[in-house]
Design a protein around this motif. Structure first.
Motif, PDB file in Angstrom:
ATOM      1  N   GLU A  90     -33.357   9.037 -14.851  1.00 49.28           N
ATOM      2  CA  GLU A  90     -32.683   8.413 -13.715  1.00 49.28           C
ATOM      3  C   GLU A  90     -32.464   9.528 -12.699  1.00 49.28           C
ATOM      4  OE1 GLU A  90     -29.401   5.643 -14.118  1.00 49.28           O
ATOM      5  OE2 GLU A  90     -28.358   6.627 -12.441  1.00 49.28           O
ATOM      6  N   PRO A 122     -26.385  14.650 -15.389  1.00 50.94           N
ATOM      7  CA  PRO A 122     -25.523  14.774 -14.206  1.00 50.94           C
ATOM      8  C   PRO A 122     -26.407  15.166 -13.019  1.00 50.94           C
ATOM      9  CG  PRO A 122     -24.706  16.100 -16.061  1.00 50.94           C
ATOM     10  CD  PRO A 122     -26.090  15.662 -16.417  1.00 50.94           C
ATOM     11  N   ARG A 177     -23.663   2.208 -15.509  1.00 52.47           N
ATOM     12  CA  ARG A 177     -23.917   1.589 -14.205  1.00 52.47           C
ATOM     13  C   ARG A 177     -25.033   0.563 -14.326  1.00 52.47           C
ATOM     14  NH1 ARG A 177     -20.130   5.072 -13.387  1.00 52.47           N
ATOM     15  NH2 ARG A 177     -20.135   6.421 -11.550  1.00 52.47           N
ATOM     16  N   ARG A 226     -34.863   5.343  -7.987  1.00 51.70           N
ATOM     17  CA  ARG A 226     -33.858   5.405  -9.064  1.00 51.70           C
ATOM     18  C   ARG A 226     -34.384   6.032 -10.350  1.00 51.70           C
ATOM     19  NH1 ARG A 226     -28.821   5.860  -8.960  1.00 51.70           N
ATOM     20  NH2 ARG A 226     -28.815   4.364  -7.246  1.00 51.70           N
ATOM     21  N   ALA A 277     -20.230  14.967 -16.467  1.00 53.82           N
ATOM     22  CA  ALA A 277     -21.298  13.970 -16.560  1.00 53.82           C
ATOM     23  C   ALA A 277     -21.903  13.655 -15.199  1.00 53.82           C
ATOM     24  CB  ALA A 277     -20.764  12.686 -17.192  1.00 53.82           C
ATOM     25  N   LEU A 296     -19.137   8.605 -18.730  1.00 58.27           N
ATOM     26  CA  LEU A 296     -19.400   7.893 -17.494  1.00 58.27           C
ATOM     27  C   LEU A 296     -19.458   6.401 -17.827  1.00 58.27           C
ATOM     28  CD1 LEU A 296     -20.134   9.394 -14.844  1.00 58.27           C
ATOM     29  CD2 LEU A 296     -22.489   8.713 -15.238  1.00 58.27           C
TER      30      LEU A 296
HETATM   31  N1  GLN Z   1     -25.011   7.134 -10.586  1.00 59.42           N
HETATM   32  C1  GLN Z   1     -23.821   7.849 -10.842  1.00 59.42           C
HETATM   33  C2  GLN Z   1     -22.891   7.739  -9.645  1.00 59.42           C
HETATM   34  O1  GLN Z   1     -23.293   7.254  -8.630  1.00 59.42           O
HETATM   35  C3  GLN Z   1     -24.120   9.308 -11.158  1.00 59.42           C
HETATM   36  C4  GLN Z   1     -24.767   9.410 -12.462  1.00 59.42           C
HETATM   37  C5  GLN Z   1     -25.182  10.789 -12.819  1.00 59.42           C
HETATM   38  O2  GLN Z   1     -24.814  11.837 -12.253  1.00 59.42           O
HETATM   39  N2  GLN Z   1     -25.984  10.803 -13.790  1.00 59.42           N
HETATM   40  O3  GLN Z   1     -21.747   8.085  -9.710  1.00 59.42           O
END
Ligand code: GLN
Length: 295
Positions: A252, A199, A96, A284, A221, A93
């Motif tokens: 998170e 995920p 972010r 969050r 992920a 991933l």
């Molecule tokens: N924040 C991510 C998204 O918006 C997802 C992350 C996750 O599933 N851990 O795509």
């Protein structure tokens, strides 16, 4: 054929705009900077600088990729996170900005010398940032994907050149499986901090995400199964066995998962469970302290 920054940039922008890429101008510029090994100022000030045929050829290829909604970061191979540059590819991933909230929250609770577990580590950006910005902490990052771990190890090697003695290990494991095996062998690991960005997208929501995410980022992920909470459930079930007394668990979460995750943690004997919002005002992060006497 004589080509210059300005016209190539303009062409790239038009191409991306025609494909409905949200940040067409920005991405056209970043790709040109990447191809020509230049920066924003040079590119803007020296609009008449020649673009070589080779550079142009690469640029055209990258623009074609981006038009197909391949994320910019998978083309350039990097993403900045916590002020550090991380390598990324399609097996992880893309880090972010929201996840920096998780790292900052852990840092508020981190002391020198702590042992940290990052479950579902992906590119390793969470754990590596924590280790980079702390003193004498050690960490293990776990992920089920060997391909992701290769990226994490590459990132670790890069950071080790910036910080001597960065102490990290990346281990392939389906959640706590490897720790359970070690325990059977009489080698029980304990951590002061367990952190995870697992995920968490509900399976049927993935199809509604933007094409960059839906078509190119690894579903393994993203996919938190039917109700999005699968991995929280699994991790909360086992984390207590590997947390030292008074150890803390940090997650998170998706914007609508705070109540569920908080309730699961409280049920499992975590005290002082707190929810932290991101800069958009959305829930969050959830974290709490394991109260071993309550378990
Ligand atoms: N924040 C991510 C998204 O918006 C997802 C992350 C996750 O599933 N851990 O795509």
């Amino acid at each position: 054929m004589d080509l210059h920054y300005e016209q190539v940039y303009k062409w790239g922008e038009e191409q991306l705009e025609s494909a409905d890429i949200a940040e067409a101008k920005l991405d056209a510029r970043l790709l040109l900077e990447y191809v020509c090994g230049t920066d924003r100022n040079t590119l803007l000030i020296h609009g008449d600088r020649e673009v070589s045929e080779k550079e142009y050829e690469y640029y055209v290829n990258y623009i074609v990729e981006r038009k197909k909604h391949v994320p910019l970061q998978y083309i350039t191979g990097v993403q900045e996170f916590m002020g550090l540059e991380f390598a990324v590819n399609k097996h992880v991933l893309i880090p972010r900005q929201d996840t920096e909230i998780l790292v900052e929250e852990v840092m508020r609770h981190l002391h020198d010398g702590m042992h940290i577990l990052d479950m579902c580590t992906g590119s390793g950006c969470i754990l590596l940032s924590l280790l980079y910005y702390s003193n004498d902490c050690t960490g293990i990052g776990m992920d089920i994907s060997q391909d992701a771990l290769s990226v994490a190890r590459e990132n670790a090697d890069k950071l080790k050149t910036l910080k001597n003695g960065l102490n990290v290990e990346f281990v392939q494991s389906d959640l706590f499986e490897q720790l359970e095996k070690n325990e059977e062998d009489g080698d029980k690991c304990q951590f002061e901090i367990i952190v995870s960005n697992p995920p968490y997208i509900k399976s049927d929501v993935i199809e509604t995400l933007m094409p960059e995410v839906r078509e190119y980022e690894p579903h393994s992920a993203l996919d938190g199964k039917e109700d999005g909470l699968f991995f929280y459930r699994k991790i909360i079930e086992r984390a207590g066995d590997y947390l030292a007394g008074g150890g803390e668990l940090f997650f998170e979460i998706g914007y609508d998962q705070a109540a569920d995750v908080k309730a699961m943690m409280e049920e499992a004997g975590y005290a002082e469970v707190e929810v932290v919002k991101d800069f958009a005002g959305l829930d969050r992060v959830v974290h709490g302290i394991l109260n071993k006497s309550a378990v």
